[in-house]
Scaffold this active site. Sequence first.
Site, PDB file in Angstrom:
ATOM      1  N   CYS A   3      49.542  59.812  -8.124  1.00  0.00           N
ATOM      2  CA  CYS A   3      49.798  61.102  -7.479  1.00  0.00           C
ATOM      3  C   CYS A   3      48.966  61.230  -6.199  1.00  0.00           C
ATOM      4  O   CYS A   3      49.166  60.473  -5.269  1.00  0.00           O
ATOM      5  CB  CYS A   3      49.580  62.262  -8.442  1.00  0.00           C
TER       6      CYS A   3
ATOM      7  N   HIS B 215      53.359  61.064 -12.633  1.00  0.00           N
ATOM      8  CA  HIS B 215      52.217  61.040 -13.550  1.00  0.00           C
ATOM      9  C   HIS B 215      52.562  60.219 -14.788  1.00  0.00           C
ATOM     10  O   HIS B 215      53.133  60.759 -15.737  1.00  0.00           O
ATOM     11  CB  HIS B 215      51.857  62.472 -13.967  1.00  0.00           C
TER      12      HIS B 215
ATOM     13  N   GLU C 192      50.694  59.358 -17.131  1.00  0.00           N
ATOM     14  CA  GLU C 192      50.006  59.928 -18.307  1.00  0.00           C
ATOM     15  C   GLU C 192      50.725  61.151 -18.856  1.00  0.00           C
ATOM     16  O   GLU C 192      50.397  61.630 -19.938  1.00  0.00           O
ATOM     17  CB  GLU C 192      48.552  60.258 -17.943  1.00  0.00           C
TER      18      GLU C 192
END
Lengths: 199, 246
Positions: free
Chosen positions: A80, A177, A179
């Site tokens: 990001c 992202h 995650e």
Amino acid sequence: MKVVLADYGAGNLRSVCSAFARAGAEPVVSTDPEQIREASLTVIAGVGHVESARRGLAANRLDDAIAARAAAGRPVLGICVGMQLLFHESDEGGHGLGLLDGPVRRVRAPRVPHMGWNALELIGEPALLDGLDGADVYFAHSYAAEPTRDIATAEVDHGGRMVAAVESGPLAGVQFHPERSGSAGAHVLQNALNWAGQW
Amino acid sequence: MVKKRVIPCLDVAAGRVVKGVRFEGLRDVGDPIELATRYSELGADELVFLDITATIEGRGPILSLVERAAEELTIPFTVGGGVSGLEDARALLRAGADKVAVNRVAFEEPEILAALAAEFGSQAVVCAVDARAGEVVTHGGRNPRGRGAVDWSREAAKRGAGEILLTSIDADGTRAGYDLELTRAVAEAVEVPVVASGGAGEAAHLAGAFEAGAEAALIASIVHERPERLPELKAELKELGWNVRS
């Protein structure tokens, strides 16, 4: 594999850390330039502005450590704002590390921020995105890098095409992202560990 | 294009998910992380945790929940409810929330939106706007504030909110559908994504919100009652022609 997340004092790296642990790595969060230089993989993640992130890195000379790593051919992954940080000047104000050529521009779309799940359209056969053509991953950003060289490995469509990922030698970046992208995101991190192991 | 999102909302009190009617007769329905993980597996695109006792009990329980959620969830989550100032919001984001929802404090001290956006980016800042008959209300709908919800949403987005969570207090809990007129008016007034909330009962309601310009739709009671409803809803939305994640 020892993964070091550069701590520049912005936001929280807990979710990225846990995601790497789930992928089988040993992640640590660090402000130590020595650790950043020596890691098997260095990750720049977090939230906020390119400029404040760069200043945060500079406070502990992590910017130099990252540049030194890259010059020595050791892998760095930006996530990001961490991906934007690899580039040059940003519309948001300020300047990234300038390790990759191109500016960071405000997203031009009917809805900004670009927020939500969007499908990756791969370009070529990128190591980090192997097996992920068409996969939905989660984006949350108002600015995006516009590489001037031919290093984009994926795009998404959001009122126009946008670069979603890059790979250039030992430098890689993802605008989404991993995650926070469910099983597709876990797959990306697994790929990233395999990729890092090859440098 | 970015997909339309379906977002289950979990009410949390003292670290547990509860269900009740207007804060009365609260019933424990489970561990927030267990329920959240279940919804995530069933295809939730994001989650919202609403701390309904925050102002009474302090932030302790919700902060430890946020830390656990940040570690264990693999989809994004927003935390809101009773956020009373900049420090409160900052603590939730620093604990690992992907976004924080601010409501009354933003209305009374709108500069908080710019401060949070400067530190964490607009994408982390959700302005929750509760409305009754088009007027902003706060304190769970009890206090009318004499300002139009459309006008306030426009200002909130301009000041740094990266998303508007728009709840129609009139429609909330009715399962009769979202307030589409209000949703459309706000979605046209702002550039940031709008999340429609209050009144979801069936897939057609979510489709109506998307049609009105919402990027996402919040659901609560229909999915708490039967979590398997979530993948069914998404399949129905897909059949209706909406671009949702499967």
